[in-house]
Design an enzyme around this catalytic site. Structure first.
Site, PDB file in Angstrom:
ATOM      1  N   PRO A  88      43.498  37.849  43.515  1.00 19.92           N
ATOM      2  CA  PRO A  88      42.376  38.900  42.998  1.00 19.92           C
ATOM      3  C   PRO A  88      42.854  40.276  43.019  1.00 19.92           C
ATOM      4  CG  PRO A  88      42.088  37.275  45.066  1.00 19.92           C
ATOM      5  CD  PRO A  88      43.211  36.569  44.564  1.00 19.92           C
TER       6      PRO A  88
ATOM      7  N   GLU B 162      44.623  31.367  52.892  1.00 20.60           N
ATOM      8  CA  GLU B 162      44.627  33.022  52.649  1.00 20.60           C
ATOM      9  C   GLU B 162      45.024  33.194  51.314  1.00 20.60           C
ATOM     10  OE1 GLU B 162      42.664  34.952  53.907  1.00 20.60           O
ATOM     11  OE2 GLU B 162      42.067  33.241  54.669  1.00 20.60           O
TER      12      GLU B 162
ATOM     13  N   ARG C  81      42.170  28.873  23.242  1.00 27.04           N
ATOM     14  CA  ARG C  81      41.384  29.768  21.689  1.00 27.04           C
ATOM     15  C   ARG C  81      41.954  30.161  20.748  1.00 27.04           C
ATOM     16  NH1 ARG C  81      37.011  32.729  21.733  1.00 27.04           N
ATOM     17  NH2 ARG C  81      35.657  31.648  20.680  1.00 27.04           N
TER      18      ARG C  81
ATOM     19  N   ASP D  77      34.397  37.592  18.146  1.00 25.01           N
ATOM     20  CA  ASP D  77      33.935  38.200  19.020  1.00 25.01           C
ATOM     21  C   ASP D  77      33.983  38.830  20.166  1.00 25.01           C
ATOM     22  OD1 ASP D  77      33.795  34.706  19.139  1.00 25.01           O
ATOM     23  OD2 ASP D  77      36.033  34.802  19.790  1.00 25.01           O
TER      24      ASP D  77
END
Ligand code: SAM
Length: 234
Positions: free
Chosen positions: A94, A122, A159, A174
């Protein structure tokens, strides 16, 4: 492209790449995906891959030794300056740069070898970052592990590899590819529960259809992702 995934939960990936576009891309030799158990690279008899954080605090941290060994086993080195051209060693975290269509496209375009490291607990001992080329986050939320993020990245990149979409359409229209969201699609039947397919789509007038689609795509983007329009300067 070769994608290697490092995880302490290899079973997470059972079957996940065996459907749809990724399965076909694998069968066509467009992509090869291998999953590796980090524990296999632990040397002690308990195959320990985690330990308590120095300085105290909650939870456990993935140890550096098994990860360095895994990277060296797969790439021959953990020295970034020695990686072959087109090699990306990605830490899913993150704390990384957000994954967006343009960086998925850049990886699909240039990368030959992609190693995805899935953290747990963690996170991962910071020293592993010395062997990492990219830190990538799939969004501003915290998952329990990097495995779902690895699936997202592998899918988004695969893809876009030449030939992967086959007849299923092109990625050009897209969402995000043109900097805005996709337009709405309709199929048979023409009328369903009182809801009708917009007349223009039945008109056969391609110019009008393109115009309508662009307007609808802008309308949708304005409604939910105005930030994208600002980025485009519209
Ligand atoms: N303590 C870490 C922090 O706050 O940055 C979170 C650790 S998280 C519980 C465990 C692992 O899940 C991370 O090491 C990472 O590999 C993965 N992860 C969690 N959220 C993610 C995200 N948004 N994108 C990519 N990976 C993520």
């Amino acid at each position: 492209m070769k994608i290697d995934i490092l995880t302490i939960f290899p079973e997470f990936f059972d079957g996940v790449f065996d459907v749809g576009i990724i399965r076909r891309a694998k069968l066509a030799g467009i992509v090869e995906i291998d999953v590796h158990d980090i524990r296999e690279f632990a040397r002690d008899k308990h195959r320990k891959v985690d330990d308590r954080p120095f300085g105290g605090g909650e939870g456990m941290v993935l140890k550096p030794e098994p990860l360095f060994r895994a990277i060296e086993n797969l790439l021959g080195t953990s020295d970034r300056s020695e990686y072959e051209e087109g090699t990306h060693v990605v830490m899913l975290t993150p704390r990384g740069k957000p994954l967006v269509q343009t960086n998925a496209a850049a990886i699909a375009d240039k990368a030959k070898r992609v190693l995805l490291i899935c953290g747990r607990y963690e996170g991962v001992d910071e020293r592993v970052m010395s062997a990492v080329t990219d830190e990538i986050s799939i969004g501003d939320y915290v998952l329990s592990g990097g495995e779902p993020a690895a699936v997202v990245l592998a899918d988004a990149v695969t893809r876009l590899l030449p030939g992967a979409l086959g007849n299923e359409g092109s990625a050009e229209n897209d969402s995000f590819s043109r900097g805005i969201l996709d337009y709405p699609n309709y199929t048979q039947p023409r009328e369903y529960r009182g809801m009708e397919v917009p007349e223009v789509l039945l008109s056969g007038n391609h110019e009008e259809i393109e115009k309508w689609r662009h307007e609808k795509a802008l309308e949708k983007t304005r409604g939910v992702r105005e930030d994208l329009l600002k980025e485009k300067g519209e």
